[in-house]
Motif scaffolding. Sequence first.
Motif, PDB file in Angstrom:
ATOM      1  N   UNK A 100     -78.541 -26.539 -95.049  1.00 54.02           N
ATOM      2  CA  UNK A 100     -79.912 -26.648 -95.535  1.00 54.02           C
ATOM      3  C   UNK A 100     -80.928 -26.408 -94.420  1.00 54.02           C
ATOM      4  N   UNK A 101     -80.500 -26.553 -93.175  1.00 54.40           N
ATOM      5  CA  UNK A 101     -81.426 -26.451 -92.049  1.00 54.40           C
ATOM      6  C   UNK A 101     -81.440 -25.067 -91.406  1.00 54.40           C
ATOM      7  N   UNK A 102     -80.505 -24.204 -91.797  1.00 56.66           N
ATOM      8  CA  UNK A 102     -80.358 -22.921 -91.118  1.00 56.66           C
ATOM      9  C   UNK A 102     -81.629 -22.081 -91.054  1.00 56.66           C
ATOM     10  N   UNK A 103     -82.396 -21.975 -92.146  1.00 59.67           N
ATOM     11  CA  UNK A 103     -83.540 -21.061 -92.061  1.00 59.67           C
ATOM     12  C   UNK A 103     -84.671 -21.527 -91.151  1.00 59.67           C
ATOM     13  N   UNK A 104     -84.756 -22.848 -90.844  1.00 59.17           N
ATOM     14  CA  UNK A 104     -85.987 -23.333 -90.232  1.00 59.17           C
ATOM     15  C   UNK A 104     -85.803 -24.333 -89.092  1.00 59.17           C
ATOM     16  N   UNK A 105     -84.667 -25.003 -88.967  1.00 52.88           N
ATOM     17  CA  UNK A 105     -84.580 -26.127 -88.048  1.00 52.88           C
ATOM     18  C   UNK A 105     -84.693 -25.688 -86.579  1.00 52.88           C
ATOM     19  N   UNK A 106     -84.020 -24.617 -86.210  1.00 50.56           N
ATOM     20  CA  UNK A 106     -84.126 -24.161 -84.823  1.00 50.56           C
ATOM     21  C   UNK A 106     -85.537 -23.697 -84.499  1.00 50.56           C
TER      22      UNK A 106
END
Length: 482
Positions: free
Chosen positions: A401-407
């Motif tokens: 769920x975090x792949x598109x935005x967390x980094x």
Amino acid sequence: MGWFTESGYWLSRLVFLRALAAVYAIAFLAAALQFRALIGEHGMLPVPRFVRRVPFRRSPSLFHWAYSDRLFACVAWGGAVLSAAVVAGAADAMPLWASMLMWAAMWALYLSIVNVGQTWYGFGWESLLLETGTLAVFLGNAHTAPPVPVLWLLRWLLFRLEFGAGLIKMRGDRCWRDLTCLYYHHGTQPMPGPLSWFFHHLPRPLHRVETAANHVAQLGLPVLLFTPQPIASWAAGFMIVTQLWLVASGNFAWLNWLTIVIAFSVVDGVRAADVLGLPKPPVLAAPPGWYEGLVLAATAGVLALSWWPARNLVTRGQIMNYSFNRLHLVNAYGAFGSITRVRTEVAVEGTSDTGITPETVWREYGFKGKPGPLGRLPRQWAPYHLRLDWLMWFAALSPGYAEPWFLAFVARLLAGDRATLKLLRHNPFPGEPPAHVRARLYRYRFTSWRQLRDTGQWWERTLVREYLPPVDLDSAARLVQP
């Protein structure tokens, strides 16, 4: 056409439209205050990059023709001002055609935002607001009695909203069928509120009563919406009570409030006015022919588009919170088909040390809504929507769920991005940004009555694992998807 209007619902329409405009205003306000860090030109998921990849036909939005942060701010703040004007009665003070244009403008502006919002706008209540706003265009104003076809379409919407949520629960997690889901839900829901700790500690038999009442509200009462008055009003009233219970027990943006607003459209205005001691509605002239034609055409369109969500309700593979068209006109709804038994939270920490050692001191960022410091009582935010905090809950469930935005979020913390820091409650590096940022996954639990009395803490937590190893700005920037 004498059957076309029903003046007895004048009060119901008044409450419905003013309250719906208030929800619109909150939605536009949330967009205006949060967009720069989330989807702005230099945001985590920038709109310009999105519109280059996705054509207009797949995401209709005025931002396909032009985008700048200034234009987005004008759209969001303009929508908020327009909504506030409708709350104040501007739509009722104008001719019918002008009122319809005001409602259509609010819908078009918010559709433009949702359709470029990407992950940040992937919530069912976005589609619910747009579908409800579409029907509001055709509900008329103080110059005409409420049209019966649109009143029935609002009942159809409320039926799908509640019945779909009830079916997804019965088809999903076993705990809904054995009445045990609320043993966990108050403590593991996405964003607890100030009373969630107390709801969590209610006796277990009462939790079972809560769950059973939910089934009655979502599986039994929706059918009664199509019965004569006052039965339909009583069904809508009980739905409103159950939604207020949900408002008190957690933070679900404007989902519960909008459900309450739609339920008000079912209430018999004549009886309500008698109870409240209000005057009888004025005698209104027959609606113009062009208006009747538009309403009937819109009704036919909604009925045609209803095939897909109606079929979804009766299929075993039911999906929830899904739009069958890019305009979000007639949608499928549902919530919490499965319940999380264990609450995990991602804690984001930074350090000024350029070299990482066992003695490195890490300081934790504070979020506005999601659990963080153990002694901090959760706050009430709904109907306002904290999009970053909600996505952090999903990120804790699975890194996918975090792949598109967390980094990208981490990279902006390392750069000291002001727009991103405004989304947070506490920045532990007010002078200059940290040299490294890391994330750790914790298991959170509500404390017991004794622990709260002895320690003053609402939460306890235990470390599960490392979520993101320490990264500096250069390495984070390289990892961010182009």
